[in-house]
Write a protein that holds these residues in place. Structure first.
Motif, PDB file in Angstrom:
ATOM      1  N   ILE A 193     155.797  33.510 -32.728  1.00 49.90           N
ATOM      2  CA  ILE A 193     154.571  33.701 -31.947  1.00 49.90           C
ATOM      3  C   ILE A 193     154.421  35.170 -31.565  1.00 49.90           C
ATOM      4  O   ILE A 193     155.212  35.717 -30.795  1.00 49.90           O
ATOM      5  N   GLN A 194     153.386  35.803 -32.105  1.00 48.61           N
ATOM      6  CA  GLN A 194     153.137  37.229 -31.862  1.00 48.61           C
ATOM      7  C   GLN A 194     152.526  37.472 -30.484  1.00 48.61           C
ATOM      8  O   GLN A 194     152.820  38.470 -29.825  1.00 48.61           O
ATOM      9  N   GLY A 195     151.668  36.559 -30.034  1.00 53.03           N
ATOM     10  CA  GLY A 195     151.029  36.715 -28.733  1.00 53.03           C
ATOM     11  C   GLY A 195     150.156  35.508 -28.438  1.00 53.03           C
ATOM     12  O   GLY A 195     149.961  34.640 -29.293  1.00 53.03           O
ATOM     13  N   ILE A 196     149.625  35.461 -27.216  1.00 54.79           N
ATOM     14  CA  ILE A 196     148.797  34.323 -26.815  1.00 54.79           C
ATOM     15  C   ILE A 196     147.547  34.821 -26.093  1.00 54.79           C
ATOM     16  O   ILE A 196     147.516  35.945 -25.576  1.00 54.79           O
ATOM     17  N   HIS A 197     146.526  33.955 -26.047  1.00 54.03           N
ATOM     18  CA  HIS A 197     145.289  34.309 -25.355  1.00 54.03           C
ATOM     19  C   HIS A 197     145.451  34.091 -23.850  1.00 54.03           C
ATOM     20  O   HIS A 197     146.108  33.151 -23.406  1.00 54.03           O
ATOM     21  N   TYR A 198     144.818  34.960 -23.078  1.00 51.85           N
ATOM     22  CA  TYR A 198     144.901  34.899 -21.620  1.00 51.85           C
ATOM     23  C   TYR A 198     144.423  33.554 -21.074  1.00 51.85           C
ATOM     24  O   TYR A 198     145.036  32.995 -20.156  1.00 51.85           O
ATOM     25  N   GLU A 199     143.347  33.019 -21.633  1.00 53.02           N
ATOM     26  CA  GLU A 199     142.807  31.750 -21.129  1.00 53.02           C
ATOM     27  C   GLU A 199     143.778  30.596 -21.346  1.00 53.02           C
ATOM     28  O   GLU A 199     143.873  29.686 -20.527  1.00 53.02           O
ATOM     29  N   TRP A 200     144.514  30.623 -22.456  1.00 49.78           N
ATOM     30  CA  TRP A 200     145.522  29.575 -22.684  1.00 49.78           C
ATOM     31  C   TRP A 200     146.680  29.742 -21.706  1.00 49.78           C
ATOM     32  O   TRP A 200     147.232  28.754 -21.211  1.00 49.78           O
ATOM     33  N   ALA A 201     147.025  30.995 -21.408  1.00 54.70           N
ATOM     34  CA  ALA A 201     148.086  31.251 -20.429  1.00 54.70           C
ATOM     35  C   ALA A 201     147.688  30.722 -19.052  1.00 54.70           C
ATOM     36  O   ALA A 201     148.522  30.175 -18.320  1.00 54.70           O
ATOM     37  N   ILE A 202     146.405  30.868 -18.691  1.00 55.04           N
ATOM     38  CA  ILE A 202     145.907  30.346 -17.423  1.00 55.04           C
ATOM     39  C   ILE A 202     146.049  28.820 -17.395  1.00 55.04           C
ATOM     40  O   ILE A 202     146.423  28.225 -16.374  1.00 55.04           O
ATOM     41  N   LYS A 203     145.759  28.174 -18.513  1.00 51.06           N
ATOM     42  CA  LYS A 203     145.904  26.721 -18.601  1.00 51.06           C
ATOM     43  C   LYS A 203     147.364  26.314 -18.383  1.00 51.06           C
ATOM     44  O   LYS A 203     147.649  25.285 -17.756  1.00 51.06           O
ATOM     45  N   CYS A 204     148.284  27.112 -18.902  1.00 51.54           N
ATOM     46  CA  CYS A 204     149.715  26.844 -18.700  1.00 51.54           C
ATOM     47  C   CYS A 204     150.051  26.909 -17.209  1.00 51.54           C
ATOM     48  O   CYS A 204     150.800  26.066 -16.689  1.00 51.54           O
ATOM     49  N   LEU A 205     149.505  27.922 -16.526  1.00 51.83           N
ATOM     50  CA  LEU A 205     149.750  28.078 -15.088  1.00 51.83           C
ATOM     51  C   LEU A 205     149.190  26.902 -14.292  1.00 51.83           C
ATOM     52  O   LEU A 205     149.829  26.404 -13.369  1.00 51.83           O
ATOM     53  N   ASN A 206     147.975  26.498 -14.643  1.00 54.20           N
ATOM     54  CA  ASN A 206     147.335  25.404 -13.917  1.00 54.20           C
ATOM     55  C   ASN A 206     148.050  24.074 -14.134  1.00 54.20           C
ATOM     56  O   ASN A 206     148.062  23.205 -13.259  1.00 54.20           O
ATOM     57  N   LYS A 207     148.650  23.925 -15.322  1.00 53.10           N
ATOM     58  CA  LYS A 207     149.324  22.675 -15.661  1.00 53.10           C
ATOM     59  C   LYS A 207     150.718  22.594 -15.048  1.00 53.10           C
ATOM     60  O   LYS A 207     151.175  21.519 -14.647  1.00 53.10           O
ATOM     61  N   HIS A 208     151.384  23.737 -14.964  1.00 55.72           N
ATOM     62  CA  HIS A 208     152.756  23.767 -14.454  1.00 55.72           C
ATOM     63  C   HIS A 208     152.814  24.738 -13.276  1.00 55.72           C
ATOM     64  O   HIS A 208     152.635  25.940 -13.452  1.00 55.72           O
ATOM     65  N   ALA A 209     153.084  24.238 -12.106  1.00 60.20           N
ATOM     66  CA  ALA A 209     153.150  25.077 -10.905  1.00 60.20           C
ATOM     67  C   ALA A 209     154.504  25.771 -10.834  1.00 60.20           C
ATOM     68  O   ALA A 209     155.428  25.315 -10.159  1.00 60.20           O
ATOM     69  N   MET A 210     154.630  26.875 -11.562  1.00 59.12           N
ATOM     70  CA  MET A 210     155.888  27.608 -11.591  1.00 59.12           C
ATOM     71  C   MET A 210     155.625  29.053 -12.000  1.00 59.12           C
ATOM     72  O   MET A 210     154.478  29.460 -12.183  1.00 59.12           O
TER      73      MET A 210
END
Length: 232
Positions: A193-210
């Protein structure tokens, strides 16, 4: 008496001369430490969303995973490519998380990669024969050395994750392997994985409180179709 700096230099000279540690390994370790210190410093002063922009390639991101072959259908057309840096490196040179519309510029892989021209090349035929004989082996299984020493990347097929959590292939990396794997009906392939989109990273944050890095790693591992075996 030697001061602390002189003792440190002397200790390094011994480690380098005995082969205990190479200068390149030392440089990489120092870069990791600097990157982590900077991340911790900035994160304390910002929200989790802002902290995403501080995540660099030196941090402990789970980047080598297996994905279903059927999940890799498109490639990213605009990642800030140049002839100087490896494909996809320009956009993700400084950070692992990037915003913008780069994931909107994509095209189907197999009219581009899986075509008659590529299937006739000598290089493709060698790759095809090797995979047919031994199966699709990851770079780790092949004991391959990292190819880009600044980020310690491995020479797997490189992908990025778009805002929807879909994989997009980075151009000019592993196209012969990908074409051969498709021809041989390989179901799962290793990718980096070279990199990820910011919006997907936000979804990760919203899904996992950590912590942002932990949230991204957890979601990446859920995308990994070849989970590590659990000891009985």
């Amino acid at each position: 008496m030697l001061d602390k700096y002189q003792k440190r230099v002397k200790n390094l000279i011994v480690r380098f001369s005995t082969g205990e540690e190479s200068f390149e390994q030392y440089q990489h370790q120092q870069a990791v430490k600097r990157s982590l210190r900077e991340y911790e410093k900035r994160t304390k002063k910002s929200s989790d969303e802002e902290a995403l922009y501080n995540i660099s390639h030196y941090m402990n991101i789970h980047r080598s995973i297996y994905i279903p072959m059927e999940d890799l259908t498109h490639y990213a057309r605009d990642l800030g490519l140049s002839y100087v840096t490896p494909a996809g490196r320009d956009l993700f040179k400084e950070r692992f998380v990037e915003d913008g519309d780069w994931d909107q510029h994509k095209a189907k892989i197999f009219p581009y990669i899986y075509n008659e021209k590529n299937l006739r090349t000598e290089r493709y035929l060698k790759v095809y024969d090797r995979i047919k004989k031994y199966g699709y082996l990851s770079q780790k299984q092949l004991n391959a050395k990292p190819v880009y020493h600044d980020f310690k990347e491995v020479d797997e097929i490189k992908v990025v994750i778009d805002r929807h959590g879909n994989f997009l292939k980075v151009v000019d990396c592993g196209k012969h392997r990908l074409a051969a794997a498709r021809t041989l009906n390989i179901r799962e392939i290793p990718v980096f994985i070279q990199g990820i989109h910011y919006e997907w990273a936000i979804k990760c944050l919203n899904k996992h409180a950590m912590d942002p890095i932990e949230a991204i790693n957890l979601e990446i591992e859920q995308l990994n179709c070849k989970q590590p075996a659990v000891a009985k």
